[in-house]
Design an enzyme around this catalytic site. Structure first.
Site, PDB file in Angstrom:
ATOM      1  N   SER A 196      95.029   7.096 -72.667  1.00  0.00           N
ATOM      2  CA  SER A 196      94.714   5.804 -73.458  1.00  0.00           C
ATOM      3  C   SER A 196      95.510   4.751 -73.088  1.00  0.00           C
ATOM      4  CB  SER A 196      94.893   6.059 -74.936  1.00  0.00           C
ATOM      5  OG  SER A 196      96.213   6.183 -75.266  1.00  0.00           O
ATOM      6  N   LYS A 197      95.139   3.479 -73.320  1.00  0.00           N
ATOM      7  CA  LYS A 197      95.969   2.156 -73.296  1.00  0.00           C
ATOM      8  C   LYS A 197      97.432   2.294 -73.443  1.00  0.00           C
ATOM      9  CE  LYS A 197      93.131  -1.070 -74.632  1.00  0.00           C
ATOM     10  NZ  LYS A 197      91.885  -1.739 -74.914  1.00  0.00           N
ATOM     11  N   ARG A 198      97.539   2.865 -74.727  1.00  0.00           N
ATOM     12  CA  ARG A 198      98.628   2.864 -75.380  1.00  0.00           C
ATOM     13  C   ARG A 198      99.560   3.686 -74.597  1.00  0.00           C
ATOM     14  NH1 ARG A 198      98.815   5.481 -79.725  1.00  0.00           N
ATOM     15  NH2 ARG A 198      96.793   6.078 -79.662  1.00  0.00           N
TER      16      ARG A 198
ATOM     17  N   SER B 208      99.332   4.984 -71.332  1.00  0.00           N
ATOM     18  CA  SER B 208      99.224   4.730 -69.670  1.00  0.00           C
ATOM     19  C   SER B 208      98.487   3.441 -69.277  1.00  0.00           C
ATOM     20  CB  SER B 208      98.361   5.886 -69.318  1.00  0.00           C
ATOM     21  OG  SER B 208      98.842   7.034 -69.478  1.00  0.00           O
TER      22      SER B 208
END
Ligand code: GLU
Length: 497
Positions: A257-259, A261
């Protein structure tokens, strides 16, 4: 087997690593089987879709070399393919038509339930600990009743009849999948009351219209597939084969996820990862070659790619492996190609230092070619170029005099060592300004003075480059040239005073 497969991104965010991996697997599968790779933009979520995201996705895929045989235009390329247009918002009429057909065949019906009614249903199901599903209130309305509801001003959605029984299919990656239709949430809305279509419907209508033979997509879509199969059947078309690719995981095995990686392909590109490295790494996210080899050019991937060797368990995105592969590919790039890719990076990085007042210049092709043997092994990402080779072009003042002094030496010894080295390097004869003669003359001088050669070399390295880690010292000095080497030693002696 006629292979037609597609990548169908929604332009609701920048090109994601997961989308790029799915695109690559589709591309490889199509190329492997002499098939057609199609790109379709699923842009019906108008509120969240944007032209910028669309451009980022198209340019990103194009940059990776995942060129589509049919699909929308990118940059100067025209849209191509006979099944276009390839943006769903330009295909809206076809979804209405398909819905009309299902309505007329009784495979779909108009549903007039209000949001309040649906919310009450859901609350009752929750209270009874049942899975949420549409209760079927409008499944059997007569024409009169429908007309009456319409007269009240209600606007219907269109629901597709899910029916009873089981849906089963053989996923190429996951094997047999079976699901009871009762678990699918009840009859499925395919058109909203304003006539706009929903994802499950558009994807199937398009896959049917574009004669897609294989749907290769992320595992997050696995639970949608039974609904899609029922829709394909209802439309009276052949159901494509399915291959659901394993989720891409963070190193801690949570879903990438963006959070946690960096997920945007553009961010990796900006760091100086090259397409060869990224594509190689993406290929290994869930697929293995069946050998110990890890470094594959796209042509080799095409030759070896096989959906049967895609694993069903999650694939960890390992940044270290990406960096290693990228470095491998930087070493393998043809010289001219590497120079071409380094030039803009150096222009930007060194240009920024020059703009900040550091004396120096931005290199040109002929400056870089002789340096490649020195730096090629030391660059894992193009973005490291300024750091690894910037000193050839910038005369950065030495910020910290302590840096000049080797561990076992003091400032006075360092100055003395540099003066001795300068004396040797300054004399054109008998010491030619070439790596080997320089090295042996300096080693001899170290011995005469009772110094460890390593200390002398370190002092000289920092004086000449401003850094403690550089390409091989003597080759570096030769590349710098006698005059600049001497000038930097002089500047270092100034700093030590
Ligand atoms: N538009 C869908 C997505 O972005 C693609 C669905 C599919 O590949 O079937 O995930």
């Amino acid at each position: 087997m006629t292979v037609r497969c597609r990548i169908a991104p929604s332009p609701t965010g920048p090109l994601h690593i997961g989308t790029a991996r799915t695109a690559l697997f589709n591309f490889l599968f199509a190329r492997r089987h002499g098939g057609t790779f199609i790109l379709r933009l699923e842009d019906t979520d108008v509120a969240r879709s944007s032209v910028e995201h669309e451009r980022d996705i198209l340019e990103g895929l194009h940059w990776l070399g995942l060129d589509w045989d049919e699909g929308p235009a990118v940059g100067t390329l025209p849209e191509r393919g006979a099944w276009g247009p390839y943006r769903q918002m330009e295909r809206i009429a076809s979804y209405r038509e398909a819905a009309e057909r299902l309505l007329s065949e009784g495979k779909a019906y108009e549903c007039f339930c209000t949001p309040d009614e649906l919310a009450a249903d859901r609350a009752a199901q929750e209270a009874a600990r049942e899975a949420p599903r549409y209760v079927g209130r409008c499944a059997g309305l007569t024409a009169e009743r429908r007309a009456a509801l319409r007269a009240e001003g209600r606007k219907p959605v269109v629901r597709f009849r899910i029916g009873e029984g089981k849906v089963a299919f053989d996923d190429i990656v996951r094997g047999r999948v079976e699901i009871e239709t009762s678990a699918l949430g009840g009859d499925l809305v395919i058109l909203r009351s304003d006539g706009t279509p929903l994802y499950h419907f558009t994807v199937v209508v398009d896959d049917a219209a574009m004669a897609i033979s294989h749907v290769i997509r992320g595992e997050d879509h696995l639970s949608n597939t039974p609904k899609h199969i029922l829709l394909f059947r209802a439309l009276g078309v052949e159901v494509p084969a399915f291959a659901h690719l394993p989720l891409i995981l963070n190193p801690d095995r949570t879903k990438m996820s963006k959070r946690k990686s960096q997920t945007a392909v553009a961010a990796y590109r900006a760091e100086g990862f090259i397409r060869e490295g990224i594509v190689n790494h993406l290929a290994l996210l869930g697929w293995s070659s069946g050998s110990d080899d890890e470094v594959f050019a796209v042509e080799e991937l095409i030759e070896r790619f096989d959906l049967a060797r895609v694993q069903s368990s999650g694939a960890v995105f390992d940044r270290e492996r990406l960096e290693w592969l990228n470095g491998q590919w930087i070493r393998r790039l043809p010289e001219a190609e590497l120079v071409e890719r380094l030039l803009p990076v150096l222009a930007e990085q060194l240009g920024a230092r020059i703009a900040a007042g550091v004396p120096g210049r931005v290199p040109a092709t002929e400056d870089l070619v002789p340096l490649l043997p020195l730096i090629r092994e030391r660059i894992g990402r193009l973005g490291e170029a300024g750091d690894v080779m910037g000193f050839f072009f910038l005369d950065e003042p030495i910020a910290d005099p302590a840096l000049l002094v080797p561990k076992r030496w003091d400032a006075a010894t360092t100055a003395e060592g540099l003066r001795v080295a300068r004396g040797i390097l300054a004399v054109p004869d008998p010491v030619a300004f070439e790596a080997e003669p320089i090295e042996s003359a300096l080693r001899a001088a170290a011995e005469t003075h009772g110094w460890k050669a390593g200390d002398l070399f370190m002092a000289l390295r920092v004086a000449a480059t401003g850094r403690t880690a550089t390409p091989p010292l003597f080759d570096t000095l030769v590349a710098l040239g006698r005059d600049r080497t001497l000038a930097r030693i002089d500047a270092a002696l100034e700093v030590l005073r």
